[in-house]
Design a protein around this motif. Structure first.
Motif, PDB file in Angstrom:
ATOM      1  N   MET A   1     102.030  28.815  27.749  1.00  0.00           N
ATOM      2  CA  MET A   1     100.918  28.323  26.952  1.00  0.00           C
ATOM      3  C   MET A   1      99.609  28.894  27.497  1.00  0.00           C
ATOM      4  O   MET A   1      99.327  28.793  28.690  1.00  0.00           O
ATOM      5  N   LYS A   2      98.830  29.501  26.632  1.00  0.00           N
ATOM      6  CA  LYS A   2      97.572  30.100  27.049  1.00  0.00           C
ATOM      7  C   LYS A   2      96.590  29.038  27.534  1.00  0.00           C
ATOM      8  O   LYS A   2      96.576  27.917  27.030  1.00  0.00           O
ATOM      9  N   ASN A   3      95.773  29.417  28.521  1.00  0.00           N
ATOM     10  CA  ASN A   3      94.759  28.502  29.025  1.00  0.00           C
ATOM     11  C   ASN A   3      93.410  28.885  28.421  1.00  0.00           C
ATOM     12  O   ASN A   3      92.598  29.552  29.059  1.00  0.00           O
ATOM     13  N   ILE A   4      93.199  28.451  27.193  1.00  0.00           N
ATOM     14  CA  ILE A   4      91.956  28.738  26.477  1.00  0.00           C
ATOM     15  C   ILE A   4      90.790  28.012  27.146  1.00  0.00           C
ATOM     16  O   ILE A   4      89.676  28.537  27.199  1.00  0.00           O
ATOM     17  N   LYS A   5      91.046  26.804  27.677  1.00  0.00           N
ATOM     18  CA  LYS A   5      89.972  26.026  28.304  1.00  0.00           C
ATOM     19  C   LYS A   5      89.380  26.770  29.497  1.00  0.00           C
ATOM     20  O   LYS A   5      88.167  26.740  29.706  1.00  0.00           O
ATOM     21  N   LEU A   6      90.211  27.451  30.257  1.00  0.00           N
ATOM     22  CA  LEU A   6      89.730  28.219  31.397  1.00  0.00           C
ATOM     23  C   LEU A   6      88.860  29.379  30.917  1.00  0.00           C
ATOM     24  O   LEU A   6      87.763  29.609  31.441  1.00  0.00           O
ATOM     25  N   LYS A   7      89.322  30.090  29.909  1.00  0.00           N
ATOM     26  CA  LYS A   7      88.558  31.228  29.392  1.00  0.00           C
ATOM     27  C   LYS A   7      87.208  30.778  28.847  1.00  0.00           C
ATOM     28  O   LYS A   7      86.182  31.396  29.113  1.00  0.00           O
ATOM     29  N   VAL A   8      87.193  29.686  28.102  1.00  0.00           N
ATOM     30  CA  VAL A   8      85.940  29.167  27.536  1.00  0.00           C
ATOM     31  C   VAL A   8      84.974  28.792  28.653  1.00  0.00           C
ATOM     32  O   VAL A   8      83.796  29.147  28.607  1.00  0.00           O
ATOM     33  N   ALA A   9      85.454  28.085  29.664  1.00  0.00           N
ATOM     34  CA  ALA A   9      84.589  27.683  30.780  1.00  0.00           C
ATOM     35  C   ALA A   9      84.057  28.902  31.516  1.00  0.00           C
ATOM     36  O   ALA A   9      82.879  28.945  31.913  1.00  0.00           O
ATOM     37  N   ARG A  10      84.883  29.917  31.691  1.00  0.00           N
ATOM     38  CA  ARG A  10      84.467  31.142  32.371  1.00  0.00           C
ATOM     39  C   ARG A  10      83.363  31.836  31.579  1.00  0.00           C
ATOM     40  O   ARG A  10      82.335  32.231  32.126  1.00  0.00           O
ATOM     41  N   VAL A  11      83.556  31.944  30.273  1.00  0.00           N
ATOM     42  CA  VAL A  11      82.573  32.602  29.408  1.00  0.00           C
ATOM     43  C   VAL A  11      81.274  31.785  29.374  1.00  0.00           C
ATOM     44  O   VAL A  11      80.179  32.362  29.389  1.00  0.00           O
ATOM     45  N   GLU A  12      81.381  30.463  29.346  1.00  0.00           N
ATOM     46  CA  GLU A  12      80.183  29.612  29.353  1.00  0.00           C
ATOM     47  C   GLU A  12      79.349  29.824  30.619  1.00  0.00           C
ATOM     48  O   GLU A  12      78.138  29.655  30.594  1.00  0.00           O
ATOM     49  N   HIS A  13      80.000  30.177  31.710  1.00  0.00           N
ATOM     50  CA  HIS A  13      79.295  30.461  32.966  1.00  0.00           C
ATOM     51  C   HIS A  13      78.912  31.937  33.067  1.00  0.00           C
ATOM     52  O   HIS A  13      78.438  32.385  34.105  1.00  0.00           O
ATOM     53  N   ASP A  14      79.131  32.684  31.981  1.00  0.00           N
ATOM     54  CA  ASP A  14      78.789  34.104  31.904  1.00  0.00           C
ATOM     55  C   ASP A  14      79.440  34.904  33.029  1.00  0.00           C
ATOM     56  O   ASP A  14      78.803  35.734  33.671  1.00  0.00           O
ATOM     57  N   LEU A  15      80.727  34.613  33.263  1.00  0.00           N
ATOM     58  CA  LEU A  15      81.480  35.313  34.301  1.00  0.00           C
ATOM     59  C   LEU A  15      82.585  36.147  33.672  1.00  0.00           C
ATOM     60  O   LEU A  15      83.269  35.690  32.748  1.00  0.00           O
ATOM     61  N   SER A  16      82.767  37.350  34.170  1.00  0.00           N
ATOM     62  CA  SER A  16      83.920  38.149  33.772  1.00  0.00           C
ATOM     63  C   SER A  16      85.128  37.662  34.562  1.00  0.00           C
ATOM     64  O   SER A  16      84.985  36.896  35.525  1.00  0.00           O
ATOM     65  N   GLN A  17      86.302  38.118  34.172  1.00  0.00           N
ATOM     66  CA  GLN A  17      87.491  37.779  34.948  1.00  0.00           C
ATOM     67  C   GLN A  17      87.330  38.272  36.378  1.00  0.00           C
ATOM     68  O   GLN A  17      87.689  37.570  37.327  1.00  0.00           O
ATOM     69  N   ALA A  18      86.782  39.474  36.538  1.00  0.00           N
ATOM     70  CA  ALA A  18      86.611  40.055  37.873  1.00  0.00           C
ATOM     71  C   ALA A  18      85.637  39.242  38.726  1.00  0.00           C
ATOM     72  O   ALA A  18      85.874  39.026  39.918  1.00  0.00           O
ATOM     73  N   GLU A  19      84.555  38.770  38.113  1.00  0.00           N
ATOM     74  CA  GLU A  19      83.566  37.978  38.861  1.00  0.00           C
ATOM     75  C   GLU A  19      84.154  36.635  39.304  1.00  0.00           C
ATOM     76  O   GLU A  19      83.957  36.208  40.442  1.00  0.00           O
ATOM     77  N   LEU A  20      84.873  35.971  38.408  1.00  0.00           N
ATOM     78  CA  LEU A  20      85.511  34.711  38.771  1.00  0.00           C
ATOM     79  C   LEU A  20      86.543  34.945  39.869  1.00  0.00           C
ATOM     80  O   LEU A  20      86.603  34.190  40.845  1.00  0.00           O
ATOM     81  N   ALA A  21      87.322  35.993  39.715  1.00  0.00           N
ATOM     82  CA  ALA A  21      88.351  36.311  40.704  1.00  0.00           C
ATOM     83  C   ALA A  21      87.739  36.517  42.089  1.00  0.00           C
ATOM     84  O   ALA A  21      88.250  35.998  43.088  1.00  0.00           O
ATOM     85  N   LYS A  22      86.644  37.242  42.148  1.00  0.00           N
ATOM     86  CA  LYS A  22      85.984  37.503  43.429  1.00  0.00           C
ATOM     87  C   LYS A  22      85.506  36.200  44.063  1.00  0.00           C
ATOM     88  O   LYS A  22      85.665  35.987  45.260  1.00  0.00           O
ATOM     89  N   ARG A  23      84.959  35.310  43.253  1.00  0.00           N
ATOM     90  CA  ARG A  23      84.443  34.036  43.767  1.00  0.00           C
ATOM     91  C   ARG A  23      85.541  33.132  44.322  1.00  0.00           C
ATOM     92  O   ARG A  23      85.296  32.353  45.230  1.00  0.00           O
ATOM     93  N   VAL A  24      86.735  33.219  43.740  1.00  0.00           N
ATOM     94  CA  VAL A  24      87.818  32.338  44.192  1.00  0.00           C
ATOM     95  C   VAL A  24      88.832  33.047  45.081  1.00  0.00           C
ATOM     96  O   VAL A  24      89.795  32.436  45.538  1.00  0.00           O
ATOM     97  N   GLY A  25      88.637  34.343  45.315  1.00  0.00           N
ATOM     98  CA  GLY A  25      89.470  35.061  46.272  1.00  0.00           C
ATOM     99  C   GLY A  25      90.815  35.556  45.764  1.00  0.00           C
ATOM    100  O   GLY A  25      91.796  35.580  46.511  1.00  0.00           O
ATOM    101  N   VAL A  26      90.869  35.927  44.478  1.00  0.00           N
ATOM    102  CA  VAL A  26      92.093  36.499  43.918  1.00  0.00           C
ATOM    103  C   VAL A  26      91.732  37.778  43.163  1.00  0.00           C
ATOM    104  O   VAL A  26      90.567  38.159  43.105  1.00  0.00           O
ATOM    105  N   THR A  27      92.728  38.421  42.564  1.00  0.00           N
ATOM    106  CA  THR A  27      92.460  39.625  41.789  1.00  0.00           C
ATOM    107  C   THR A  27      92.096  39.261  40.347  1.00  0.00           C
ATOM    108  O   THR A  27      92.418  38.164  39.869  1.00  0.00           O
TER     109      THR A  27
END
Length: 68
Positions: A1-27
């Motif tokens: 099941m896709k996690n749309i809520k995560l994507k929406v929250a990430r976009v609301e914080h104006d973060l790319s996948q790469a930026e979020l990944a860097k902040r939390v220590g994953v790829t």
């Protein structure tokens, strides 16, 4: 099941996948897989994502079975 809520929250914080990944220590790929529902993150990673996005575990990762 896709996690749309995560994507929406990430976009609301104006973060790319790469930026979020860097902040939390994953790829970037890990964040992408979580959003696609193809990776089950550890509780520690879930908490790090929630803190970064100012959301609770329930808001980002709880599956509402009544909507399935």
């Amino acid at each position: 099941m896709k996690n749309i809520k995560l994507k929406v929250a990430r976009v609301e914080h104006d973060l790319s996948q790469a930026e979020l990944a860097k902040r939390v220590g994953v790829t970037r790929q890990t964040i992408g897989l979580i959003e696609q529902g193809k990776y089950n993150p550890t509780l520690q990673l879930c908490i790090a994502i929630c803190k970064t996005l100012d959301r609770t575990l329930d808001e980002l990762f709880w599956e509402d079975e009544t909507k399935s």
